[in-house]
Design a protein around this motif. Structure first.
Motif, PDB file in Angstrom:
ATOM      1  N   ALA A 263       0.841  -1.203   0.000  1.00 24.35           N
ATOM      2  CA  ALA A 263       0.000   0.000   0.000  1.00 24.35           C
ATOM      3  C   ALA A 263       0.876   1.253   0.000  1.00 24.35           C
ATOM      4  O   ALA A 263       0.579   2.236  -0.688  1.00 24.35           O
ATOM      5  CB  ALA A 263      -0.912  -0.002   1.218  1.00 24.35           C
ATOM      6  N   LEU A 264       1.973   1.207   0.763  1.00 22.50           N
ATOM      7  CA  LEU A 264       2.842   2.385   0.865  1.00 22.50           C
ATOM      8  C   LEU A 264       3.519   2.714  -0.464  1.00 22.50           C
ATOM      9  O   LEU A 264       3.842   3.862  -0.739  1.00 22.50           O
ATOM     10  CB  LEU A 264       3.915   2.172   1.943  1.00 22.50           C
ATOM     11  N   HIS A 265       3.736   1.686  -1.304  1.00 25.12           N
ATOM     12  CA  HIS A 265       4.374   1.930  -2.597  1.00 25.12           C
ATOM     13  C   HIS A 265       3.523   2.825  -3.486  1.00 25.12           C
ATOM     14  O   HIS A 265       4.029   3.441  -4.419  1.00 25.12           O
ATOM     15  CB  HIS A 265       4.644   0.592  -3.328  1.00 25.12           C
ATOM     16  N   LEU A 266       2.226   2.880  -3.204  1.00 27.11           N
ATOM     17  CA  LEU A 266       1.335   3.681  -4.046  1.00 27.11           C
ATOM     18  C   LEU A 266       1.415   5.169  -3.704  1.00 27.11           C
ATOM     19  O   LEU A 266       0.929   6.003  -4.445  1.00 27.11           O
ATOM     20  CB  LEU A 266      -0.114   3.197  -3.887  1.00 27.11           C
ATOM     21  N   PHE A 267       1.995   5.466  -2.552  1.00 24.13           N
ATOM     22  CA  PHE A 267       2.043   6.867  -2.143  1.00 24.13           C
ATOM     23  C   PHE A 267       3.230   7.577  -2.793  1.00 24.13           C
ATOM     24  O   PHE A 267       4.252   6.961  -3.061  1.00 24.13           O
ATOM     25  CB  PHE A 267       2.175   6.977  -0.617  1.00 24.13           C
ATOM     26  N   PRO A 268       3.082   8.902  -3.006  1.00 22.10           N
ATOM     27  CA  PRO A 268       4.216   9.655  -3.561  1.00 22.10           C
ATOM     28  C   PRO A 268       5.385   9.641  -2.575  1.00 22.10           C
ATOM     29  O   PRO A 268       5.169   9.464  -1.371  1.00 22.10           O
ATOM     30  CB  PRO A 268       3.655  11.077  -3.713  1.00 22.10           C
ATOM     31  N   PRO A 269       6.628   9.812  -3.073  1.00 18.77           N
ATOM     32  CA  PRO A 269       7.778   9.803  -2.163  1.00 18.77           C
ATOM     33  C   PRO A 269       7.654  10.920  -1.116  1.00 18.77           C
ATOM     34  O   PRO A 269       7.045  11.951  -1.384  1.00 18.77           O
ATOM     35  CB  PRO A 269       8.975  10.062  -3.094  1.00 18.77           C
ATOM     36  N   THR A 270       8.221  10.693   0.051  1.00 15.37           N
ATOM     37  CA  THR A 270       8.101  11.671   1.133  1.00 15.37           C
ATOM     38  C   THR A 270       9.086  12.822   0.927  1.00 15.37           C
ATOM     39  O   THR A 270      10.118  12.657   0.280  1.00 15.37           O
ATOM     40  CB  THR A 270       8.430  11.004   2.488  1.00 15.37           C
ATOM     41  N   ASP A 271       8.777  13.974   1.543  1.00 20.21           N
ATOM     42  CA  ASP A 271       9.664  15.138   1.447  1.00 20.21           C
ATOM     43  C   ASP A 271      11.023  14.851   2.085  1.00 20.21           C
ATOM     44  O   ASP A 271      12.030  15.438   1.709  1.00 20.21           O
ATOM     45  CB  ASP A 271       9.046  16.339   2.179  1.00 20.21           C
ATOM     46  N   SER A 272      11.011  13.957   3.062  1.00 19.76           N
ATOM     47  CA  SER A 272      12.245  13.718   3.814  1.00 19.76           C
ATOM     48  C   SER A 272      13.198  12.796   3.064  1.00 19.76           C
ATOM     49  O   SER A 272      14.363  12.668   3.429  1.00 19.76           O
ATOM     50  CB  SER A 272      11.907  13.074   5.155  1.00 19.76           C
ATOM     51  N   GLY A 273      12.691  12.140   2.008  1.00 20.28           N
ATOM     52  CA  GLY A 273      13.517  11.185   1.291  1.00 20.28           C
ATOM     53  C   GLY A 273      13.592   9.844   2.008  1.00 20.28           C
ATOM     54  O   GLY A 273      14.262   8.919   1.571  1.00 20.28           O
ATOM     55  N   TRP A 274      12.857   9.720   3.103  1.00 21.49           N
ATOM     56  CA  TRP A 274      12.838   8.485   3.891  1.00 21.49           C
ATOM     57  C   TRP A 274      11.756   7.566   3.358  1.00 21.49           C
ATOM     58  O   TRP A 274      10.635   8.005   3.078  1.00 21.49           O
ATOM     59  CB  TRP A 274      12.556   8.830   5.350  1.00 21.49           C
ATOM     60  N   LYS A 275      12.066   6.276   3.218  1.00 16.56           N
ATOM     61  CA  LYS A 275      11.020   5.327   2.814  1.00 16.56           C
ATOM     62  C   LYS A 275      10.390   4.764   4.083  1.00 16.56           C
ATOM     63  O   LYS A 275      11.069   4.096   4.870  1.00 16.56           O
ATOM     64  CB  LYS A 275      11.641   4.184   2.003  1.00 16.56           C
ATOM     65  N   PRO A 276       9.087   5.001   4.290  1.00  8.53           N
ATOM     66  CA  PRO A 276       8.449   4.514   5.510  1.00  8.53           C
ATOM     67  C   PRO A 276       8.605   3.002   5.679  1.00  8.53           C
ATOM     68  O   PRO A 276       8.516   2.251   4.705  1.00  8.53           O
ATOM     69  CB  PRO A 276       6.975   4.882   5.307  1.00  8.53           C
ATOM     70  N   LYS A 277       8.880   2.578   6.891  1.00  4.54           N
ATOM     71  CA  LYS A 277       9.108   1.162   7.180  1.00  4.54           C
ATOM     72  C   LYS A 277       7.846   0.536   7.780  1.00  4.54           C
ATOM     73  O   LYS A 277       7.062   1.231   8.434  1.00  4.54           O
ATOM     74  CB  LYS A 277      10.257   1.000   8.181  1.00  4.54           C
ATOM     75  N   VAL A 303      17.665  12.180   8.202  1.00  4.41           N
ATOM     76  CA  VAL A 303      17.137  13.548   8.063  1.00  4.41           C
ATOM     77  C   VAL A 303      18.088  14.587   8.655  1.00  4.41           C
ATOM     78  O   VAL A 303      18.002  15.769   8.323  1.00  4.41           O
ATOM     79  CB  VAL A 303      15.719  13.703   8.674  1.00  4.41           C
ATOM     80  N   ASN A 304      18.990  14.157   9.529  1.00  2.00           N
ATOM     81  CA  ASN A 304      20.012  15.101   9.990  1.00  2.00           C
ATOM     82  C   ASN A 304      21.044  15.318   8.912  1.00  2.00           C
ATOM     83  O   ASN A 304      21.535  16.429   8.710  1.00  2.00           O
ATOM     84  CB  ASN A 304      20.669  14.607  11.289  1.00  2.00           C
ATOM     85  N   GLU A 305      21.362  14.241   8.191  1.00  2.00           N
ATOM     86  CA  GLU A 305      22.347  14.367   7.115  1.00  2.00           C
ATOM     87  C   GLU A 305      21.826  15.208   5.952  1.00  2.00           C
ATOM     88  O   GLU A 305      22.545  16.039   5.415  1.00  2.00           O
ATOM     89  CB  GLU A 305      22.778  12.977   6.609  1.00  2.00           C
ATOM     90  N   ASN A 306      20.569  14.999   5.587  1.00  2.00           N
ATOM     91  CA  ASN A 306      20.083  15.744   4.410  1.00  2.00           C
ATOM     92  C   ASN A 306      19.431  17.086   4.766  1.00  2.00           C
ATOM     93  O   ASN A 306      18.878  17.770   3.909  1.00  2.00           O
ATOM     94  CB  ASN A 306      19.139  14.876   3.552  1.00  2.00           C
ATOM     95  N   GLY A 307      19.463  17.459   6.062  1.00  3.02           N
ATOM     96  CA  GLY A 307      18.977  18.786   6.462  1.00  3.02           C
ATOM     97  C   GLY A 307      17.471  18.865   6.654  1.00  3.02           C
ATOM     98  O   GLY A 307      16.937  19.910   7.033  1.00  3.02           O
ATOM     99  N   TYR A 308      16.761  17.748   6.410  1.00  2.00           N
ATOM    100  CA  TYR A 308      15.293  17.799   6.512  1.00  2.00           C
ATOM    101  C   TYR A 308      14.830  18.022   7.949  1.00  2.00           C
ATOM    102  O   TYR A 308      13.811  18.676   8.195  1.00  2.00           O
ATOM    103  CB  TYR A 308      14.675  16.513   5.953  1.00  2.00           C
ATOM    104  N   PHE A 309      15.591  17.480   8.906  1.00  2.59           N
ATOM    105  CA  PHE A 309      15.203  17.591  10.327  1.00  2.59           C
ATOM    106  C   PHE A 309      15.008  19.054  10.712  1.00  2.59           C
ATOM    107  O   PHE A 309      13.954  19.448  11.214  1.00  2.59           O
ATOM    108  CB  PHE A 309      16.275  16.950  11.213  1.00  2.59           C
ATOM    109  N   GLN A 310      16.025  19.867  10.458  1.00  5.61           N
ATOM    110  CA  GLN A 310      15.961  21.279  10.840  1.00  5.61           C
ATOM    111  C   GLN A 310      14.931  22.020  10.003  1.00  5.61           C
ATOM    112  O   GLN A 310      14.198  22.864  10.505  1.00  5.61           O
ATOM    113  CB  GLN A 310      17.343  21.928  10.710  1.00  5.61           C
ATOM    114  N   PHE A 311      14.835  21.666   8.714  1.00  5.48           N
ATOM    115  CA  PHE A 311      13.853  22.288   7.833  1.00  5.48           C
ATOM    116  C   PHE A 311      12.438  22.086   8.394  1.00  5.48           C
ATOM    117  O   PHE A 311      11.643  23.014   8.486  1.00  5.48           O
ATOM    118  CB  PHE A 311      13.957  21.687   6.423  1.00  5.48           C
TER     119      PHE A 311
END
Length: 374
Positions: A263-277, A303-311
């Motif tokens: 079901a999760l594969h049908l969703f658009p990719p997340t802003d964080s670049g993380w694939k939900p587990k 998300v700390n590496e790609n800056g999404y956490f602070q964003f």
């Protein structure tokens, strides 16, 4: 005290004036002289108290933290004034925690899950605060208090702090107060914060606006549950955990896991670049809890590496600024004496089709703007 001015408390300084919450904003019925006099008298005392509160919170004193949270939750202007000053002084010490939102359909075993995961987290040397957002607690008078007694081990854990939902009624009110409570808990040294929501509804969106990681708890038998859960909540989840995966349930839970993954594969990719587990666990048997914690840490690393956490934190801070402005404006409008007198009349004219809704609104707003110019 004649030398009062020499004991100059910094928060009385003129440069801080703009930071005070104006006590005139939420004043439902206190236009009587007495309460204003009392308020002014108590002000001197309050300032001394603010520093005591902050000191106690910084030292991790749970009693003082709880009292401060009670002030945050109070709608009395005098309490709000002190609460806002305490929050202001705690802000520099906040923000250094992991905030995790936890939600799931009723019957999913949320309190057992929070207890098992919480005990695991404190065993690793963390300090955990569990806060709840339950807009329905106003109606059912503390539905979550029942949960607190169910989390027996966690509630006696010296490194855990459990705070039931503030029964402020409206979701916006409850959420803002929870958001402010997070700041106090962080200043008190809690480095993991759980925000749990009760039931599945609007409150998830609000929780999403104050957490770093969003965990959705599910049960096996995915077919039916997938129908019952709103797509929006699935899309918010950074991880889905299927609870009660023990005994005869193990195969069913594994099947459910595959279905959710698909079901999760049908969703658009997340802003964080993380694939939900999608994970399985048994909170009751304490199986799989370590993997969930590992997953949260993997997410944080990414998300700390790609800056999404602070964003995301910055976006949330901006969101709460606007939410608070909207709340205060709304409340100021409806508490306005002139508006209170006129609302009913206008409403009746609209209902009697003597006035259009738009004209009525425009007239009321005009009246309100005029009354502000005094």
């Amino acid at each position: 005290m004649t030398n009062d001015h020499h004991h100059h408390h910094i928060e009385n300084d003129d440069s801080y004036k703009g930071l005070n919450v104006n006590p005139g904003i939420e004043r439902p019925d206190s236009f009587n002289e007495n309460s204003i006099q009392r308020f002014l008298k108590s002000k001197k005392k309050n300032q001394l108290q603010v520093d005591d509160y902050v000191k106690g919170i910084r030292e991790g004193n749970i009693t003082i933290l709880s009292k401060a949270v009670t002030l945050v939750e109070s709608s009395k202007p005098a309490h709000q004034e002190i609460a806002q000053q305490i929050i202001l002084k705690c802000l520099p010490f906040s923000g250094k925690s992991i905030r995790i939102g936890i939600t799931g359909v009723p019957g999913v075993g949320k309190s057992t899950f929070i207890e098992s995961t919480g005990k695991y987290i404190t065993s690793l040397g963390h300090k955990l605060a569990v806060l709840a957002i339950d807009p329905s607690s106003e109606r059912s008078k503390g539905s979550i208090l029942g949960d607190k007694t169910r989390m027996e081990e966690l509630s006696i854990d010296p490194n855990a702090y459990i705070r039931p939902s503030p029964s402020a009624g409206s979701l916006g009110g409850v959420a803002r107060k929870t958001r402010e409570t997070i700041i106090l808990c962080e200043a008190a040294g809690f480095d993991v914060i759980f925000i749990e929501t009760v039931g599945v509804g609007q409150s998830e969106t609000v929780v999403h606006s104050m957490v770093d990681f969003f965990l959705l708890l599910m049960l096996s038998g995915a077919g039916d549950e997938l129908q019952g859960i709103k797509r929006g909540i699935m899309e918010m989840a950074d991880a889905i955990t299927i609870n009660k995966a023990d005994g005869d349930n193990i195969d069913r839970a594994e099947m459910a896991r595959v279905q959710y993954l698909n079901a999760l594969h049908l969703f658009p990719p997340t802003d964080s670049g993380w694939k939900p587990k999608v994970l399985t666990c048994s909170a009751y048997k304490k199986i799989g809890i370590d993997r969930i914690w590992q997953t949260i840490n993997d997410y944080l690393r990414q998300v700390n590496e790609n800056g999404y956490f602070q964003f995301k934190r910055n976006e949330q801070a901006k969101f709460w600024m606007y939410e608070t402005i909207n709340d205060q404006l709304k409340s100021n409008f409806y508490q306005n004496q002139k508006i209170k007198q006129l609302l009913n009349t206008f409403e009746n004219q609209v209902l009697g089709e003597q006035l259009s809704s738009f004209v009525a609104a425009k007239e009321l707003l005009e009246t309100y703007y005029q009354s502000q110019k005094v």
